[in-house]
Design a protein around this motif. Structure first.
Motif, PDB file in Angstrom:
ATOM      1  N   LEU A  17      11.642  -4.846   5.218  1.00  0.00           N
ATOM      2  CA  LEU A  17      11.974  -4.410   3.927  1.00  0.00           C
ATOM      3  C   LEU A  17      13.407  -4.007   3.736  1.00  0.00           C
ATOM      4  O   LEU A  17      14.371  -4.378   2.923  1.00  0.00           O
ATOM      5  N   SER A  18      13.791  -3.351   4.725  1.00  0.00           N
ATOM      6  CA  SER A  18      15.110  -2.501   4.992  1.00  0.00           C
ATOM      7  C   SER A  18      16.048  -3.614   5.173  1.00  0.00           C
ATOM      8  O   SER A  18      17.258  -3.756   4.531  1.00  0.00           O
ATOM      9  N   ARG A  19      15.906  -4.454   5.954  1.00  0.00           N
ATOM     10  CA  ARG A  19      16.723  -5.592   6.095  1.00  0.00           C
ATOM     11  C   ARG A  19      16.949  -6.526   4.942  1.00  0.00           C
ATOM     12  O   ARG A  19      18.093  -6.849   4.510  1.00  0.00           O
ATOM     13  N   ASP A  20      16.052  -6.664   4.256  1.00  0.00           N
ATOM     14  CA  ASP A  20      16.129  -7.475   2.987  1.00  0.00           C
ATOM     15  C   ASP A  20      16.822  -6.878   1.994  1.00  0.00           C
ATOM     16  O   ASP A  20      17.663  -7.203   1.255  1.00  0.00           O
ATOM     17  N   CYS A  21      16.701  -5.457   1.881  1.00  0.00           N
ATOM     18  CA  CYS A  21      17.542  -4.460   0.983  1.00  0.00           C
ATOM     19  C   CYS A  21      19.117  -4.667   1.413  1.00  0.00           C
ATOM     20  O   CYS A  21      19.893  -4.528   0.588  1.00  0.00           O
ATOM     21  N   PHE A  22      19.307  -4.669   2.621  1.00  0.00           N
ATOM     22  CA  PHE A  22      20.799  -4.617   3.089  1.00  0.00           C
ATOM     23  C   PHE A  22      21.497  -5.974   2.616  1.00  0.00           C
ATOM     24  O   PHE A  22      22.408  -5.964   2.211  1.00  0.00           O
ATOM     25  N   ARG A  24      20.390  -7.942   0.119  1.00  0.00           N
ATOM     26  CA  ARG A  24      20.283  -8.006  -1.271  1.00  0.00           C
ATOM     27  C   ARG A  24      21.456  -7.169  -2.035  1.00  0.00           C
ATOM     28  O   ARG A  24      22.054  -7.363  -2.793  1.00  0.00           O
ATOM     29  N   ALA A  25      21.499  -6.026  -1.341  1.00  0.00           N
ATOM     30  CA  ALA A  25      22.524  -4.956  -1.973  1.00  0.00           C
ATOM     31  C   ALA A  25      23.894  -5.648  -1.506  1.00  0.00           C
ATOM     32  O   ALA A  25      24.790  -5.464  -2.199  1.00  0.00           O
ATOM     33  N   GLY A  26      24.276  -6.074  -0.173  1.00  0.00           N
ATOM     34  CA  GLY A  26      25.293  -6.851   0.107  1.00  0.00           C
ATOM     35  C   GLY A  26      25.754  -7.832  -1.112  1.00  0.00           C
ATOM     36  O   GLY A  26      26.776  -7.992  -1.308  1.00  0.00           O
ATOM     37  N   ARG A  27      24.769  -8.785  -1.329  1.00  0.00           N
ATOM     38  CA  ARG A  27      24.972  -9.713  -2.196  1.00  0.00           C
ATOM     39  C   ARG A  27      25.490  -9.384  -3.675  1.00  0.00           C
ATOM     40  O   ARG A  27      26.398  -9.490  -4.140  1.00  0.00           O
ATOM     41  N   TYR A  28      24.547  -8.261  -4.067  1.00  0.00           N
ATOM     42  CA  TYR A  28      24.831  -7.433  -5.452  1.00  0.00           C
ATOM     43  C   TYR A  28      26.316  -6.963  -5.347  1.00  0.00           C
ATOM     44  O   TYR A  28      27.146  -7.277  -6.546  1.00  0.00           O
ATOM     45  N   TYR A  29      26.805  -6.116  -4.349  1.00  0.00           N
ATOM     46  CA  TYR A  29      28.098  -5.609  -4.357  1.00  0.00           C
ATOM     47  C   TYR A  29      29.205  -6.341  -3.635  1.00  0.00           C
ATOM     48  O   TYR A  29      30.363  -5.815  -3.577  1.00  0.00           O
ATOM     49  N   ARG A  30      29.049  -7.479  -3.278  1.00  0.00           N
ATOM     50  CA  ARG A  30      29.929  -8.242  -2.492  1.00  0.00           C
ATOM     51  C   ARG A  30      30.338  -7.397  -1.267  1.00  0.00           C
ATOM     52  O   ARG A  30      31.671  -7.396  -1.118  1.00  0.00           O
ATOM     53  N   ILE A  31      29.471  -7.056  -0.357  1.00  0.00           N
ATOM     54  CA  ILE A  31      29.571  -6.406   0.858  1.00  0.00           C
ATOM     55  C   ILE A  31      28.829  -7.004   1.838  1.00  0.00           C
ATOM     56  O   ILE A  31      27.911  -7.360   1.695  1.00  0.00           O
ATOM     57  N   SER A  88      13.919   3.802   0.667  1.00  0.00           N
ATOM     58  CA  SER A  88      15.107   3.333   1.394  1.00  0.00           C
ATOM     59  C   SER A  88      15.795   2.314   0.841  1.00  0.00           C
ATOM     60  O   SER A  88      17.089   2.345   0.968  1.00  0.00           O
ATOM     61  N   CYS A  89      15.211   1.277   0.122  1.00  0.00           N
ATOM     62  CA  CYS A  89      15.867   0.361  -0.510  1.00  0.00           C
ATOM     63  C   CYS A  89      16.946   1.094  -1.567  1.00  0.00           C
ATOM     64  O   CYS A  89      18.004   0.667  -1.629  1.00  0.00           O
ATOM     65  N   LEU A  90      16.447   1.808  -2.382  1.00  0.00           N
ATOM     66  CA  LEU A  90      17.273   2.604  -3.460  1.00  0.00           C
ATOM     67  C   LEU A  90      18.409   3.239  -2.506  1.00  0.00           C
ATOM     68  O   LEU A  90      19.644   3.201  -3.216  1.00  0.00           O
ATOM     69  N   ASN A  91      18.143   3.869  -1.705  1.00  0.00           N
ATOM     70  CA  ASN A  91      19.022   4.594  -0.799  1.00  0.00           C
ATOM     71  C   ASN A  91      20.078   3.607  -0.452  1.00  0.00           C
ATOM     72  O   ASN A  91      21.292   3.926  -0.377  1.00  0.00           O
ATOM     73  N   ILE A  92      19.814   2.450   0.257  1.00  0.00           N
ATOM     74  CA  ILE A  92      20.721   1.418   0.538  1.00  0.00           C
ATOM     75  C   ILE A  92      21.574   0.949  -0.465  1.00  0.00           C
ATOM     76  O   ILE A  92      22.901   0.862  -0.425  1.00  0.00           O
ATOM     77  N   TYR A  93      21.155   0.599  -1.689  1.00  0.00           N
ATOM     78  CA  TYR A  93      21.731   0.247  -3.061  1.00  0.00           C
ATOM     79  C   TYR A  93      22.740   1.398  -3.356  1.00  0.00           C
ATOM     80  O   TYR A  93      23.710   1.048  -3.655  1.00  0.00           O
ATOM     81  N   THR A  94      22.221   2.536  -3.254  1.00  0.00           N
ATOM     82  CA  THR A  94      23.362   3.553  -3.745  1.00  0.00           C
ATOM     83  C   THR A  94      24.498   3.904  -2.606  1.00  0.00           C
ATOM     84  O   THR A  94      25.654   4.031  -2.985  1.00  0.00           O
ATOM     85  N   GLY A  95      24.099   3.732  -1.428  1.00  0.00           N
ATOM     86  CA  GLY A  95      25.170   3.625  -0.553  1.00  0.00           C
ATOM     87  C   GLY A  95      26.258   2.582  -0.772  1.00  0.00           C
ATOM     88  O   GLY A  95      27.573   2.879  -0.716  1.00  0.00           O
ATOM     89  N   ALA A  96      25.545   1.375  -1.099  1.00  0.00           N
ATOM     90  CA  ALA A  96      26.404   0.081  -1.365  1.00  0.00           C
ATOM     91  C   ALA A  96      27.145   0.395  -2.608  1.00  0.00           C
ATOM     92  O   ALA A  96      28.356  -0.021  -2.728  1.00  0.00           O
TER      93      ALA A  96
END
Length: 149
Positions: A17-22, A24-31, A88-96
């Protein structure tokens, strides 16, 4: 050598799940998702329930170590410290999100990566903190990239 093994071992054990969140967040924020992973490793060793308590009013939560100075701003989006700690997914998105702010301000650079941890204040001490943090993240990032090839 030991850090490479340690990072490799943690990468294998990182929950799907965390891998997927990294990703997805990367795609969303272009990181680059691996840059987010490197920051998360530097901040918490990929521990979703990480807490860094400095005082009753100054602390950081979760995998990306979201700092309490950001909580009032995040509250406008309905994001609470408890949600950041338990999701954790929300946390990853927030960090991104916060890293993307640094990139908008200083471009896609290691200086901006350093600002994720040391902020934007311009003085010699903060410049040094940004540089040290960025070098640490850069080292982890390179190891992650090497493991993928």
């Amino acid at each position: 050598m030991i850090i490479t093994f340690f990072i490799g071992s943690l990468l294998i054990s990182l929950p799907a799940l965390s891998r997927d969140c990294f990703d997805r967040a990367g795609r969303y924020y272009r990181i680059d998702p691996d840059l987010l992973r490197a920051i998360a490793f530097r901040e918490s060793s990929w521990r979703g329930k990480a807490m860094n308590i400095v005082s009753s009013t100054e602390y950081a939560v979760g995998m990306m170590q979201i700092h309490s100075q950001n909580f009032s701003h995040l509250a406008t989006f309905g994001i609470t410290p408890q949600k950041l700690y338990h999701n954790s997914c929300l946390n990853i998105y927030t960090g991104a999100y916060y890293l993307s702010i640094a990139f908008k301000r200083w471009g896609y650079s290691w200086q901006a990566v350093g600002a994720y941890n040391a902020g934007f204040k311009i003085n010699e001490q903060q410049n040094l903190k940004r540089k040290q943090y960025a070098l640490s993240v850069q080292s982890i990032y390179k190891k992650l990239k090497q493991r993928r090839h």
